[in-house]
Design a protein around this motif. Structure first.
Motif, PDB file in Angstrom:
ATOM      1  N   ASP A  22       0.843  -1.194   0.000  1.00 59.73           N
ATOM      2  CA  ASP A  22       0.000   0.000   0.000  1.00 59.73           C
ATOM      3  C   ASP A  22       0.882   1.249   0.000  1.00 59.73           C
ATOM      4  O   ASP A  22       1.795   1.376   0.806  1.00 59.73           O
ATOM      5  CB  ASP A  22      -0.891  -0.024   1.250  1.00 59.73           C
ATOM      6  N   ALA A  23       0.587   2.186  -0.893  1.00 59.60           N
ATOM      7  CA  ALA A  23       1.382   3.414  -0.961  1.00 59.60           C
ATOM      8  C   ALA A  23       1.299   4.223   0.324  1.00 59.60           C
ATOM      9  O   ALA A  23       2.198   5.032   0.609  1.00 59.60           O
ATOM     10  CB  ALA A  23       0.927   4.265  -2.145  1.00 59.60           C
ATOM     11  N   SER A  24       0.274   4.010   1.132  1.00 59.41           N
ATOM     12  CA  SER A  24       0.160   4.739   2.394  1.00 59.41           C
ATOM     13  C   SER A  24       1.192   4.292   3.423  1.00 59.41           C
ATOM     14  O   SER A  24       1.292   4.875   4.503  1.00 59.41           O
ATOM     15  CB  SER A  24      -1.247   4.570   2.974  1.00 59.41           C
ATOM     16  N   VAL A  25       1.987   3.270   3.084  1.00 56.00           N
ATOM     17  CA  VAL A  25       3.037   2.804   3.995  1.00 56.00           C
ATOM     18  C   VAL A  25       4.285   3.680   3.912  1.00 56.00           C
ATOM     19  O   VAL A  25       5.196   3.544   4.749  1.00 56.00           O
ATOM     20  CB  VAL A  25       3.408   1.333   3.678  1.00 56.00           C
ATOM     21  N   VAL A  26       4.347   4.596   2.960  1.00 57.57           N
ATOM     22  CA  VAL A  26       5.560   5.400   2.760  1.00 57.57           C
ATOM     23  C   VAL A  26       5.988   6.143   4.024  1.00 57.57           C
ATOM     24  O   VAL A  26       7.184   6.128   4.371  1.00 57.57           O
ATOM     25  CB  VAL A  26       5.379   6.370   1.576  1.00 57.57           C
ATOM     26  N   PRO A  27       5.079   6.808   4.766  1.00 60.17           N
ATOM     27  CA  PRO A  27       5.543   7.462   5.999  1.00 60.17           C
ATOM     28  C   PRO A  27       6.170   6.489   6.991  1.00 60.17           C
ATOM     29  O   PRO A  27       7.130   6.839   7.681  1.00 60.17           O
ATOM     30  CB  PRO A  27       4.250   8.073   6.569  1.00 60.17           C
ATOM     31  N   VAL A  28       5.647   5.279   7.046  1.00 57.23           N
ATOM     32  CA  VAL A  28       6.230   4.263   7.928  1.00 57.23           C
ATOM     33  C   VAL A  28       7.632   3.901   7.458  1.00 57.23           C
ATOM     34  O   VAL A  28       8.573   3.796   8.258  1.00 57.23           O
ATOM     35  CB  VAL A  28       5.340   3.008   7.983  1.00 57.23           C
ATOM     36  N   LEU A  29       7.795   3.701   6.157  1.00 54.00           N
ATOM     37  CA  LEU A  29       9.104   3.344   5.612  1.00 54.00           C
ATOM     38  C   LEU A  29      10.141   4.424   5.912  1.00 54.00           C
ATOM     39  O   LEU A  29      11.271   4.114   6.316  1.00 54.00           O
ATOM     40  CB  LEU A  29       9.000   3.132   4.096  1.00 54.00           C
ATOM     41  N   LEU A  30       9.777   5.683   5.727  1.00 53.23           N
ATOM     42  CA  LEU A  30      10.737   6.755   5.952  1.00 53.23           C
ATOM     43  C   LEU A  30      11.057   6.920   7.435  1.00 53.23           C
ATOM     44  O   LEU A  30      12.202   7.236   7.798  1.00 53.23           O
ATOM     45  CB  LEU A  30      10.209   8.070   5.374  1.00 53.23           C
ATOM     46  N   ALA A  31      10.076   6.704   8.297  1.00 47.07           N
ATOM     47  CA  ALA A  31      10.339   6.774   9.735  1.00 47.07           C
ATOM     48  C   ALA A  31      11.266   5.647  10.168  1.00 47.07           C
ATOM     49  O   ALA A  31      12.217   5.866  10.935  1.00 47.07           O
ATOM     50  CB  ALA A  31       9.027   6.707  10.506  1.00 47.07           C
ATOM     51  N   LEU A  32      11.015   4.451   9.670  1.00 47.87           N
ATOM     52  CA  LEU A  32      11.889   3.327  10.001  1.00 47.87           C
ATOM     53  C   LEU A  32      13.302   3.557   9.475  1.00 47.87           C
ATOM     54  O   LEU A  32      14.293   3.228  10.141  1.00 47.87           O
ATOM     55  CB  LEU A  32      11.315   2.032   9.427  1.00 47.87           C
ATOM     56  N   ALA A  33      13.409   4.123   8.281  1.00 46.16           N
ATOM     57  CA  ALA A  33      14.733   4.414   7.714  1.00 46.16           C
ATOM     58  C   ALA A  33      15.479   5.433   8.561  1.00 46.16           C
ATOM     59  O   ALA A  33      16.689   5.299   8.800  1.00 46.16           O
ATOM     60  CB  ALA A  33      14.585   4.911   6.277  1.00 46.16           C
ATOM     61  N   ALA A  34      14.770   6.462   9.039  1.00 42.04           N
ATOM     62  CA  ALA A  34      15.412   7.486   9.866  1.00 42.04           C
ATOM     63  C   ALA A  34      15.931   6.888  11.170  1.00 42.04           C
ATOM     64  O   ALA A  34      17.050   7.183  11.602  1.00 42.04           O
ATOM     65  CB  ALA A  34      14.427   8.620  10.152  1.00 42.04           C
ATOM     66  N   VAL A  35      15.119   6.059  11.805  1.00 38.47           N
ATOM     67  CA  VAL A  35      15.541   5.413  13.053  1.00 38.47           C
ATOM     68  C   VAL A  35      16.713   4.468  12.788  1.00 38.47           C
ATOM     69  O   VAL A  35      17.695   4.437  13.542  1.00 38.47           O
ATOM     70  CB  VAL A  35      14.365   4.658  13.691  1.00 38.47           C
ATOM     71  N   ALA A  36      16.620   3.694  11.703  1.00 35.09           N
ATOM     72  CA  ALA A  36      17.671   2.722  11.395  1.00 35.09           C
ATOM     73  C   ALA A  36      19.000   3.417  11.123  1.00 35.09           C
ATOM     74  O   ALA A  36      20.062   2.952  11.579  1.00 35.09           O
ATOM     75  CB  ALA A  36      17.260   1.879  10.197  1.00 35.09           C
ATOM     76  N   MET A  37      18.981   4.524  10.381  1.00 37.46           N
ATOM     77  CA  MET A  37      20.226   5.224  10.074  1.00 37.46           C
ATOM     78  C   MET A  37      20.904   5.733  11.343  1.00 37.46           C
ATOM     79  O   MET A  37      22.133   5.715  11.452  1.00 37.46           O
ATOM     80  CB  MET A  37      19.970   6.368   9.093  1.00 37.46           C
ATOM     81  N   LEU A  38      20.108   6.183  12.302  1.00 38.14           N
ATOM     82  CA  LEU A  38      20.687   6.631  13.565  1.00 38.14           C
ATOM     83  C   LEU A  38      21.269   5.451  14.341  1.00 38.14           C
ATOM     84  O   LEU A  38      22.367   5.541  14.898  1.00 38.14           O
ATOM     85  CB  LEU A  38      19.621   7.336  14.400  1.00 38.14           C
ATOM     86  N   LEU A  39      20.572   4.331  14.346  1.00 31.90           N
ATOM     87  CA  LEU A  39      21.015   3.179  15.126  1.00 31.90           C
ATOM     88  C   LEU A  39      22.265   2.527  14.553  1.00 31.90           C
ATOM     89  O   LEU A  39      23.086   1.982  15.298  1.00 31.90           O
ATOM     90  CB  LEU A  39      19.887   2.150  15.219  1.00 31.90           C
ATOM     91  N   VAL A  40      22.418   2.553  13.233  1.00 32.22           N
ATOM     92  CA  VAL A  40      23.598   1.899  12.631  1.00 32.22           C
ATOM     93  C   VAL A  40      24.795   2.841  12.536  1.00 32.22           C
ATOM     94  O   VAL A  40      25.880   2.405  12.128  1.00 32.22           O
ATOM     95  CB  VAL A  40      23.273   1.339  11.223  1.00 32.22           C
ATOM     96  N   SER A  41      24.625   4.104  12.925  1.00 34.26           N
ATOM     97  CA  SER A  41      25.735   5.056  12.830  1.00 34.26           C
ATOM     98  C   SER A  41      26.989   4.589  13.563  1.00 34.26           C
ATOM     99  O   SER A  41      28.105   4.739  13.035  1.00 34.26           O
ATOM    100  CB  SER A  41      25.304   6.434  13.350  1.00 34.26           C
ATOM    101  N   PRO A  42      26.893   4.027  14.776  1.00 40.00           N
ATOM    102  CA  PRO A  42      28.132   3.582  15.439  1.00 40.00           C
ATOM    103  C   PRO A  42      28.861   2.492  14.658  1.00 40.00           C
ATOM    104  O   PRO A  42      30.098   2.460  14.647  1.00 40.00           O
ATOM    105  CB  PRO A  42      27.629   3.046  16.791  1.00 40.00           C
ATOM    106  N   ILE A  43      28.118   1.593  14.023  1.00 41.00           N
ATOM    107  CA  ILE A  43      28.751   0.540  13.231  1.00 41.00           C
ATOM    108  C   ILE A  43      29.430   1.141  12.008  1.00 41.00           C
ATOM    109  O   ILE A  43      30.607   0.876  11.722  1.00 41.00           O
ATOM    110  CB  ILE A  43      27.707  -0.510  12.812  1.00 41.00           C
ATOM    111  N   GLN A  44      28.693   1.958  11.290  1.00 46.14           N
ATOM    112  CA  GLN A  44      29.225   2.579  10.074  1.00 46.14           C
ATOM    113  C   GLN A  44      30.452   3.429  10.378  1.00 46.14           C
ATOM    114  O   GLN A  44      31.490   3.333   9.700  1.00 46.14           O
ATOM    115  CB  GLN A  44      28.134   3.426   9.428  1.00 46.14           C
ATOM    116  N   ASN A  45      30.363   4.264  11.407  1.00 40.85           N
ATOM    117  CA  ASN A  45      31.474   5.158  11.718  1.00 40.85           C
ATOM    118  C   ASN A  45      32.635   4.419  12.372  1.00 40.85           C
ATOM    119  O   ASN A  45      33.804   4.804  12.186  1.00 40.85           O
ATOM    120  CB  ASN A  45      30.980   6.291  12.619  1.00 40.85           C
ATOM    121  N   GLY A  46      32.349   3.366  13.127  1.00 44.18           N
ATOM    122  CA  GLY A  46      33.426   2.569  13.692  1.00 44.18           C
ATOM    123  C   GLY A  46      34.264   1.907  12.613  1.00 44.18           C
ATOM    124  O   GLY A  46      35.498   1.887  12.679  1.00 44.18           O
ATOM    125  N   ILE A  47      33.601   1.370  11.597  1.00 41.81           N
ATOM    126  CA  ILE A  47      34.318   0.787  10.461  1.00 41.81           C
ATOM    127  C   ILE A  47      35.112   1.864   9.730  1.00 41.81           C
ATOM    128  O   ILE A  47      36.275   1.659   9.353  1.00 41.81           O
ATOM    129  CB  ILE A  47      33.313   0.099   9.513  1.00 41.81           C
TER     130      ILE A  47
END
Length: 417
Positions: free
Chosen positions: A326-351
């Protein structure tokens, strides 16, 4: 198609992607790049004066205020739109009025709307940080140039985000059960293609590049490349001085698009020995194919993320979230992406920090010039007003490069008296 079947596909996709990431990271990332083990940072007084430290700390404090405030606000807005019924309803009403029934138009319009909302909310903070850069003498860009870069950045963000969102929705609509695996493979391919295309498509939008002219510096750069066995498509100079007074260089692309890029501020304002120290660092990245390493890790991460997305969306259905079709899932996808990018920052920056340290070690060993390395690191820190002693948690979470004190200690470890 059973929900149980979709969950199994999601779990397998997440597991395969996660395992692939771990194996590739174990194999490709230099986890122990410093000879002799962990470093103790050099005393700050041996690298910077008290006045330089005070100025850097004052600048860094206010820079963090504006940057972190923007991060918190944008994350809160994304979560409100994505994780609350009212927020999703606002997006659905606006998109429904403007986009009609075509799902792909609805999806792109939702991306535009949410990106624009986030930018408008944080624009005053971005302007405040830019004024800080102007006051500190770190920016030479006009406000019109700043506005142009903001607009171009948002257009690139919308284009890339829309492509990823449409890929996910199209796969979910076509393969109702297997979509996490298919979308994961497709996004992994997009990461690979994007890494190859970025230097020739996106970078020229923000800077003009010219080949480093014939002369002693170009001869020395090419000699280092030959000695290190690095095939380089070109050595370019970016017109960074129209935007900033800071020093920088980087390597981007791979294969036929691999380039070493030097800021014109570096070429014009720094002694050649120091410039060559940075060039040797960047060529070490190229010799180790660090862009490729980052790309394949990103591709495996994209595969894992699609599996996790399938699992999270399945759980979210119990709270009234839309399905992936459903196209109405887009806000959910972008919110999850924003949270995920913050959570993986220590891994990405540590590497990233480990890779940077390896390039520093290689540069020191190749040039054999400890003084040039230390001097240019000090120049980089002073010119960018980098905080020499940031909060440990901030460096862990957001620091993509070792600090000047660590790099100075490294120089004396690799090339002792």
């Amino acid at each position: 198609m059973s929900d149980a079947g979709s969950l199994r596909v999601s779990a397998v996709t997440a597991g395969v992607g996660g395992l692939l990431f771990v194996v590739l990271a174990w194999w490709l990332v230099p986890w122990d790049p410093v000879p002799g083990g962990p470093l103790d940072p050099a005393p700050v007084g041996s690298v910077l004066t008290a006045e330089q430290v005070a100025r850097a700390e004052s600048f860094a404090t206010w820079s963090r205020v504006w940057s972190w405030s923007a991060l918190v606000l944008s994350l809160a807005l994304a979560c409100w739109f994505g994780f609350t019924r009212r927020g999703r309803g606002v997006v659905a009403r606006v998109v429904g009025r403007l986009a009609g029934r075509r799902w792909w138009v609805q999806a792109v319009l939702a991306v535009v709307l949410l990106t624009l909302a986030g930018r408008l909310l944080t624009l005053p903070l971005a302007a405040a940080r830019r004024q800080l850069l102007l006051d500190a003498g770190l920016s030479t860009q006009t406000w019109s140039g700043f506005a142009r870069d903001v607009l171009l950045g948002e257009l690139v963000t919308v284009a890339v985000t829309s492509a990823a969102v449409l890929a996910v929705l199209a796969c979910a609509r076509r393969w109702r059960r297997a979509w996490p695996a298919v979308a994961g493979g497709l996004l992994a391919a997009l990461v690979l293609g994007g890494s190859f295309a970025y230097p020739v498509v996106v970078e020229p939008l923000f800077n003009s590049f010219t080949s480093l002219p014939d002369g002693e510096l170009r001869t020395e750069v090419l000699a280092i490349a030959d000695a290190e066995g690095v095939p380089v498509d070109d050595v370019l100079v970016a017109d960074a001085s129209r935007r900033t007074t800071t020093l920088n260089a980087y390597v981007s692309g791979f294969g036929g698009t691999r380039r070493v890029v030097l800021y014109d501020t570096l070429v014009e304002d720094v002694p050649q020995s120091q410039t060559l120290s940075i060039v040797a660092h960047e060529l070490a990245h190229a010799r180790h194919d660090d862009v490729v390493v980052g790309t394949v890790l990103g591709a495996s991460g994209a595969l894992a993320s699609m599996g996790l997305l399938g699992l999270v969306l399945a759980l979210g259905r119990r709270r009234g979230w839309p399905g992936a079709q459903d196209a109405s899932v887009v806000p959910v996808l972008l919110a999850l992406a924003a949270v995920a990018m913050l959570l993986v920052s220590p891994i990405q920056n540590g590497i990233s920090r480990q890779i940077e340290l390896r390039a520093d070690v290689d540069a020191l060993r190749y040039t054999g010039d400890r003084d040039a390395f230390v001097d240019v690191q000090q120049q980089l820190a002073v010119r960018s007003l980098a905080d020499p002693s940031p909060p440990a948690w901030s460096q862990f979470w957001f620091g993509s490069h070792p600090g000047v004190l660590t790099r100075t200690a490294l120089a004396f470890r690799v090339l002792p008296d």
